[in-house]
Design an enzyme around this catalytic site. Structure first.
Site, short mmCIF file in Angstrom:
data_model
loop_
_atom_site.label_atom_id
_atom_site.label_comp_id
_atom_site.label_asym_id
_atom_site.label_seq_id
_atom_site.Cartn_x
_atom_site.Cartn_y
_atom_site.Cartn_z
N VAL A 145 11.19 -67.85 48.34
CA VAL A 145 10.79 -67.60 46.96
C VAL A 145 11.24 -66.19 46.59
O VAL A 145 10.93 -65.24 47.31
CB VAL A 145 9.25 -67.71 46.86
N CYS A 146 11.95 -66.04 45.49
CA CYS A 146 12.42 -64.73 45.05
C CYS A 146 11.26 -63.81 44.71
O CYS A 146 10.42 -64.15 43.88
CB CYS A 146 13.32 -64.86 43.83
N VAL A 147 11.23 -62.65 45.33
CA VAL A 147 10.08 -61.76 45.16
C VAL A 147 9.94 -61.25 43.73
O VAL A 147 8.83 -61.23 43.18
CB VAL A 147 10.13 -60.58 46.17
#
Lengths: 137, 100, 130, 137, 100, 130
Positions: free
Chosen positions: F77-79
């Site tokens: 998941v992209c931070v």
């Protein structure tokens, strides 16, 4: 992952900025991706051309104007920004309506050169056909 | 009736759907990505000019400015409003249809 | 004049919530009343208190919470849409066996009837979406 | 809220089912809204017409087929489903491709009558112009 | 190259964008709401027929069935694939472009 | 063959995540490897453990968690996108002063470099979105 692999990455931009977040978040990937030493180019097709128009002013919509960031792409060695001529024409725009995005060519005594390459649909089709990885948001 | 269109006429058919179903005397307001249709020299300019013979077309200034499109490029007859003007249009018309 | 507002999309991904917020503020500035904002579909994502945008970006959820507090706006989140998408108040978290909840201040979870009621009670219902 | 107010509510459906959730969640509002004794109608315009096609089968996409629910609308006194003829024609469809959605008319000895009213664009424009509340998803 | 198109050609321009930029010899797969373009008698049928002189067009069967469109209505020449076929197309072609 | 997958949209609102899941399953069934699924933009919403869909609907987050467990798929998941939209693991919750976290099992939060790396390492990168 073989260490030396260089792939051709193209970021395909087809949406106007601000109406959706894709343009901004696409730019974030481009900047991060610059560290990976791949062969990177960007395509602005259809409404994607609005992402790089001159004179964007967002003070009255409460969002950050991120268009100046495109000017920094040259510093990250991202120097190929393809813009489809037909997309500009259909929208009543010309290259003069776009920002002057440039880079300094280290192979040519750091001469300043335009990053934007206005190409025909047919030329762009060839460029797309030569890519390994196409990132679409 | 106030009709709002928030998508580019070059990518979506929502402006076409609006123009096909809005009665003469309507107010049509272009907002968000819809504002890109309002400038001169596009493939849809004649459609807008024709519509303005019987209805009014407005464009939301803040959204126009965000996309780098200056008001001197607008198709003749299109009026620029700010958010206050948007509110006035909603109040003046008896109902609102958002062409999502 | 009494306005009701419906928001169909989450914050950031689409401009819908920004547009709705600026419309609501302008309406209030002009002396109108914004009686209720109803969050439906991905619009329920506007109500998460866990949103942590960058310092230089707007915090849409916080803007709504403030507006609600200052001008007594009823912020209603559709329960069915919220459950599907993981927006829960303490009650719904308990009922669904979840050990965290994330509904921001000033928002409340309720049914779709609140949207219909907003349509009936307001002079104009404004819809913002994709 | 004046108790006796009856407003004309129209649900405007312009998107295909399953590709996005709007069709399903729109139907949920329609069913809940039926309890409020307002004057309710639905419009299926453009790709919205796919919401009420016959023979939908979702077993291979892992989603619930909610199209049978449209048949229940008559039981909730929702009997006006306007379909734009031009939208069908452009899409190679005819009314025979749509579900037979019916209601029982209590003013006519519970005779079964079609809920779907195929109308021209011009006729639909008139119906829309007469609405108080337009709900678009 | 495999091109996927997931939006209705009646509402969005993504199929047009794809057809304008896909080279001869491409594989074009219609998925999700894009499948509605694949049936006979629509305003875009001739465009598909023309494309199939130099490229192949496929449609994802599960998405077609979900929208109540039966395979006997397809434009002649369009081939139906299931998710396994989608995987094969992605594997056979050297790159994939999703026209989002 | 090694596949990477990028998902740009949240569950339910768009079919993107469903399509990606069915593609991933079909690829694995055919003996291919799905090395990583990267969740960007609203795609990060696929990772909320608070999602509580109706009994008769699919639970997309749970499907991804299972797939990851059974077939060793890396769910990233992209931070930046996650913080903006209120998807936090325990660490990010602490760092941002939030008292709840909602990252589902089998997902991990990381940077955009993981997406580029997926492009470099996989034979094909598949993109699913709006």
């Amino acid at each position: 992952m073989s260490e030396g692999t260089i792939k051709k990455f193209m970021y395909v931009n087809r949406k106007p900025p601000y109406g959706t977040v894709y343009a901004l978040e696409s730019l974030e990937v481009v900047l991060i991706g610059a560290a990976f030493d791949q062969d990177v180019s960007l395509a602005f097709i259809g409404d994607g051309v609005y992402q790089i128009t001159k004179g964007q002013s967002t003070s009255d919509i409460g969002m950050k104007n991120f268009s100046p960031t495109y000017n920094a792409l040259g510093d990250y060695d991202i120097t190929k920004l393809y813009v489809e001529q037909e997309s500009l024409t259909e929208r009543g725009l010309s290259v003069d309506d776009l920002m002057d995005i440039v880079y300094e060519d280290e192979d040519d005594d750091w001469a300043e050169k335009p990053s934007i390459r206005v190409v025909s649909r047919a030329e762009l089709a060839d460029v797309i056909a030569g890519q390994d990885i196409l990132l679409n948001f | 009736m106030l009709h709002t269109v928030n998508k580019s006429p070059f990518e979506r058919n929502s402006l076409d759907a609006c123009l096909g179903l809005a009665k003469a005397g309507s107010a049509i307001l272009l907002i968000e990505d819809g504002v890109v249709g309002a400038i001169k020299g596009t493939t849809i300019e004649s459609k807008l000019t024709e519509t303005m013979q019987s209805s009014k077309i407005y464009v939301l200034g803040p959204d126009l400015a965000a996309r780098g499109l200056s008001e001197d490029k607008l198709v003749d007859g299109i009026q620029v409003v700010d958010y206050g003007g948007f509110v006035d249009l909603a109040a003046e018309n008896t109902a609102v249809q958002s062409w999502l | 004049m009494k306005f009701g507002i419906l928001i169909n999309e989450g914050p950031y991904q689409h401009q819908a919530s920004d547009s709705a917020y600026l419309f609501a503020k302008a309406a209030i500035d002009k002396g109108h009343e914004v009686f209720r904002v109803f969050f439906y579909h991905d619009g329920v994502q506007n109500a998460t208190c866990l949103s942590s945008p960058p310092q230089d970006d707007r915090n849409i959820t916080a803007l709504w919470s403030e507006l609600a507090k200052e001008h007594n706006v009823d912020l209603v989140v559709c329960v069915a849409a919220a459950l599907r998408r993981g927006i829960l108040d303490e009650n719904e978290a308990k009922r669904n066996g979840k050990d965290a909840h994330n509904l921001a201040d000033g928002f409340r979870i309720s049914g779709l009837g609140q949207l219909i009621e907003a349509g009936i009670q307001s002079d104009r219902l404004m819809v913002f979406g994709d």
